[in-house]
Design a protein around this motif. Structure first.
Motif, PDB file in Angstrom:
ATOM      1  N   ALA A 171       0.829  -1.209   0.000  1.00 21.26           N
ATOM      2  CA  ALA A 171       0.000   0.000   0.000  1.00 21.26           C
ATOM      3  C   ALA A 171       0.862   1.257   0.000  1.00 21.26           C
ATOM      4  O   ALA A 171       1.838   1.364   0.754  1.00 21.26           O
ATOM      5  CB  ALA A 171      -0.922   0.000   1.207  1.00 21.26           C
ATOM      6  N   VAL A 172       0.480   2.226  -0.828  1.00 22.89           N
ATOM      7  CA  VAL A 172       1.254   3.464  -0.895  1.00 22.89           C
ATOM      8  C   VAL A 172       1.103   4.303   0.377  1.00 22.89           C
ATOM      9  O   VAL A 172       1.891   5.216   0.604  1.00 22.89           O
ATOM     10  CB  VAL A 172       0.892   4.305  -2.143  1.00 22.89           C
ATOM     11  N   SER A 173       0.129   3.964   1.216  1.00 24.67           N
ATOM     12  CA  SER A 173       0.015   4.674   2.490  1.00 24.67           C
ATOM     13  C   SER A 173       1.254   4.449   3.357  1.00 24.67           C
ATOM     14  O   SER A 173       1.543   5.249   4.243  1.00 24.67           O
ATOM     15  CB  SER A 173      -1.237   4.221   3.247  1.00 24.67           C
ATOM     16  N   GLY A 174       1.998   3.395   3.084  1.00 27.95           N
ATOM     17  CA  GLY A 174       3.233   3.140   3.834  1.00 27.95           C
ATOM     18  C   GLY A 174       4.484   3.428   3.031  1.00 27.95           C
ATOM     19  O   GLY A 174       5.562   2.903   3.337  1.00 27.95           O
ATOM     20  N   SER A 175       4.370   4.281   2.023  1.00 28.72           N
ATOM     21  CA  SER A 175       5.498   4.520   1.114  1.00 28.72           C
ATOM     22  C   SER A 175       6.734   5.085   1.805  1.00 28.72           C
ATOM     23  O   SER A 175       7.849   4.883   1.336  1.00 28.72           O
ATOM     24  CB  SER A 175       5.065   5.437  -0.032  1.00 28.72           C
ATOM     25  N   ARG A 176       6.556   5.755   2.930  1.00 28.90           N
ATOM     26  CA  ARG A 176       7.729   6.309   3.613  1.00 28.90           C
ATOM     27  C   ARG A 176       8.650   5.203   4.139  1.00 28.90           C
ATOM     28  O   ARG A 176       9.801   5.459   4.475  1.00 28.90           O
ATOM     29  CB  ARG A 176       7.297   7.233   4.753  1.00 28.90           C
ATOM     30  N   HIS A 177       8.144   3.960   4.190  1.00 30.44           N
ATOM     31  CA  HIS A 177       8.946   2.838   4.664  1.00 30.44           C
ATOM     32  C   HIS A 177       9.465   1.958   3.524  1.00 30.44           C
ATOM     33  O   HIS A 177      10.166   0.984   3.782  1.00 30.44           O
ATOM     34  CB  HIS A 177       8.112   1.956   5.610  1.00 30.44           C
ATOM     35  N   PHE A 178       9.114   2.296   2.270  1.00 29.21           N
ATOM     36  CA  PHE A 178       9.466   1.431   1.147  1.00 29.21           C
ATOM     37  C   PHE A 178      10.971   1.161   1.062  1.00 29.21           C
ATOM     38  O   PHE A 178      11.392   0.066   0.718  1.00 29.21           O
ATOM     39  CB  PHE A 178       8.980   2.033  -0.174  1.00 29.21           C
ATOM     40  N   HIS A 179      11.790   2.149   1.370  1.00 30.54           N
ATOM     41  CA  HIS A 179      13.242   1.987   1.216  1.00 30.54           C
ATOM     42  C   HIS A 179      13.801   0.920   2.162  1.00 30.54           C
ATOM     43  O   HIS A 179      14.877   0.381   1.924  1.00 30.54           O
ATOM     44  CB  HIS A 179      13.950   3.326   1.438  1.00 30.54           C
ATOM     45  N   ARG A 180      13.055   0.588   3.217  1.00 33.92           N
ATOM     46  CA  ARG A 180      13.534  -0.393   4.196  1.00 33.92           C
ATOM     47  C   ARG A 180      12.983  -1.797   3.968  1.00 33.92           C
ATOM     48  O   ARG A 180      13.370  -2.721   4.679  1.00 33.92           O
ATOM     49  CB  ARG A 180      13.139   0.045   5.615  1.00 33.92           C
ATOM     50  N   LYS A 181      12.094  -1.955   3.018  1.00 29.62           N
ATOM     51  CA  LYS A 181      11.484  -3.282   2.859  1.00 29.62           C
ATOM     52  C   LYS A 181      11.401  -3.719   1.402  1.00 29.62           C
ATOM     53  O   LYS A 181      10.363  -4.193   0.942  1.00 29.62           O
ATOM     54  CB  LYS A 181      10.126  -3.325   3.528  1.00 29.62           C
ATOM     55  N   GLN A 182      12.504  -3.592   0.701  1.00 34.53           N
ATOM     56  CA  GLN A 182      12.523  -3.982  -0.706  1.00 34.53           C
ATOM     57  C   GLN A 182      12.336  -5.485  -0.890  1.00 34.53           C
ATOM     58  O   GLN A 182      11.636  -5.920  -1.804  1.00 34.53           O
ATOM     59  CB  GLN A 182      13.812  -3.495  -1.364  1.00 34.53           C
ATOM     60  N   ARG A 183      12.951  -6.296  -0.026  1.00 36.17           N
ATOM     61  CA  ARG A 183      12.795  -7.747  -0.134  1.00 36.17           C
ATOM     62  C   ARG A 183      11.348  -8.145   0.136  1.00 36.17           C
ATOM     63  O   ARG A 183      10.747  -8.924  -0.612  1.00 36.17           O
ATOM     64  CB  ARG A 183      13.732  -8.464   0.841  1.00 36.17           C
ATOM     65  N   GLU A 184      10.755  -7.590   1.219  1.00 38.06           N
ATOM     66  CA  GLU A 184       9.369  -7.915   1.561  1.00 38.06           C
ATOM     67  C   GLU A 184       8.410  -7.481   0.458  1.00 38.06           C
ATOM     68  O   GLU A 184       7.445  -8.182   0.139  1.00 38.06           O
ATOM     69  CB  GLU A 184       8.968  -7.254   2.880  1.00 38.06           C
ATOM     70  N   GLN A 185       8.713  -6.337  -0.154  1.00 40.77           N
ATOM     71  CA  GLN A 185       7.873  -5.832  -1.227  1.00 40.77           C
ATOM     72  C   GLN A 185       7.940  -6.747  -2.451  1.00 40.77           C
ATOM     73  O   GLN A 185       6.920  -7.057  -3.065  1.00 40.77           O
ATOM     74  CB  GLN A 185       8.331  -4.423  -1.589  1.00 40.77           C
ATOM     75  N   ALA A 186       9.143  -7.195  -2.773  1.00 43.81           N
ATOM     76  CA  ALA A 186       9.313  -8.107  -3.916  1.00 43.81           C
ATOM     77  C   ALA A 186       8.560  -9.409  -3.670  1.00 43.81           C
ATOM     78  O   ALA A 186       7.903  -9.944  -4.580  1.00 43.81           O
ATOM     79  CB  ALA A 186      10.800  -8.370  -4.158  1.00 43.81           C
ATOM     80  N   GLU A 187       8.618  -9.929  -2.442  1.00 44.65           N
ATOM     81  CA  GLU A 187       7.897 -11.160  -2.118  1.00 44.65           C
ATOM     82  C   GLU A 187       6.384 -10.953  -2.190  1.00 44.65           C
ATOM     83  O   GLU A 187       5.652 -11.828  -2.660  1.00 44.65           O
ATOM     84  CB  GLU A 187       8.297 -11.646  -0.724  1.00 44.65           C
ATOM     85  N   ALA A 188       5.913  -9.797  -1.732  1.00 40.97           N
ATOM     86  CA  ALA A 188       4.479  -9.505  -1.789  1.00 40.97           C
ATOM     87  C   ALA A 188       3.996  -9.413  -3.235  1.00 40.97           C
ATOM     88  O   ALA A 188       2.915  -9.899  -3.575  1.00 40.97           O
ATOM     89  CB  ALA A 188       4.181  -8.217  -1.030  1.00 40.97           C
ATOM     90  N   LEU A 189       4.793  -8.801  -4.100  1.00 41.16           N
ATOM     91  CA  LEU A 189       4.430  -8.710  -5.518  1.00 41.16           C
ATOM     92  C   LEU A 189       4.450 -10.090  -6.174  1.00 41.16           C
ATOM     93  O   LEU A 189       3.593 -10.393  -7.012  1.00 41.16           O
ATOM     94  CB  LEU A 189       5.363  -7.749  -6.248  1.00 41.16           C
ATOM     95  N   ASP A 190       5.410 -10.928  -5.800  1.00 43.65           N
ATOM     96  CA  ASP A 190       5.440 -12.290  -6.332  1.00 43.65           C
ATOM     97  C   ASP A 190       4.177 -13.053  -5.936  1.00 43.65           C
ATOM     98  O   ASP A 190       3.643 -13.847  -6.718  1.00 43.65           O
ATOM     99  CB  ASP A 190       6.682 -13.035  -5.834  1.00 43.65           C
ATOM    100  N   PHE A 191       3.684 -12.817  -4.720  1.00 46.42           N
ATOM    101  CA  PHE A 191       2.455 -13.473  -4.270  1.00 46.42           C
ATOM    102  C   PHE A 191       1.259 -13.007  -5.103  1.00 46.42           C
ATOM    103  O   PHE A 191       0.412 -13.816  -5.499  1.00 46.42           O
ATOM    104  CB  PHE A 191       2.228 -13.208  -2.784  1.00 46.42           C
TER     105      PHE A 191
END
Length: 197
Positions: A65-85
């Motif tokens: 969610a873009v509501s948490g975009s201020r944290h995106f730089h710290r969770k690139q691996r988690e984000q990639a896994e979420a997109l894979d799901f």
């Protein structure tokens, strides 16, 4: 129809379809808040190929969610896994599906949503932009436009269960899904690949 409601513990969407006579199951790692008889408490990956006619999926939005975009730089691996799901859900061998998420990076990383809806279009006087990615399903039509544009979900105070409260599907939206996607003849599914995995 055989309906799989993926990543749902509240049973709201599942029960909306069950009330209309469909063979509907929810599936989540969490226990069900409704009747557990119709809940598969297991990874949804294990049941995607079980012959469903329709899937409505609510993949976790914590890392999307873009509501948490201020944290995106710290969770690139988690984000990639979420997109894979999300890609896994979109590639499921199911003719018709809806992927539901708030405004998120799915739009830029995979494809834009088919439509964006608001609770106030379905009887709830609140705002919470909800994106729908659809395959072989018509867009949801508003069922009850009401006054009120309160951002109740966004303004919830911190609590241990805040994430659960924020993730429940509004009943009016669940009912509209069941009514519009489960109560009439839908167009024949197409098998043309219209998005890139």
């Amino acid at each position: 129809m055989r309906v799989l409601v993926a990543c749902e513990y509240s049973a709201r969407v599942r029960d909306a379809f069950r009330r209309r006579g469909h063979f509907a199951f929810s599936c989540d790692l969490l226990p069900c808040e409704g009747d557990p008889q119709w809940h598969l408490q297991q990874p949804v990956e294990e049941v995607l190929a079980d012959g469903w006619d329709l899937m409505i999926a609510h993949p976790p939005c914590t890392h999307l969610a873009v509501s948490g975009s201020r944290h995106f730089h710290r969770k690139q691996r988690e984000q990639a896994e979420a997109l894979d799901f999300v890609r896994l859900l979109m590639a499921a061998p199911i003719d018709r599906w809806c992927i539901e998420n708030p405004v998120s990076i799915i739009s830029s990383a995979i494809r834009p949503p088919t439509q964006t809806i608001q609770p106030w279009q379905f009887g709830h006087g609140e705002t919470k932009a909800t994106c729908l990615w659809l395959k072989n399903l018509p867009k949801l039509k508003p069922t009850q436009i009401v006054d009120g544009r309160e951002a109740r979900v966004h303004l919830m105070p911190p609590s241990p269960d805040r994430w659960k409260e924020r993730s429940r599907t509004y009943q009016g939206i669940a009912d509209a899904m069941a009514q519009q996607w489960g109560a009439r003849e839908l167009p024949a599914p197409t098998h043309q690949l219209f998005f890139q995995l």
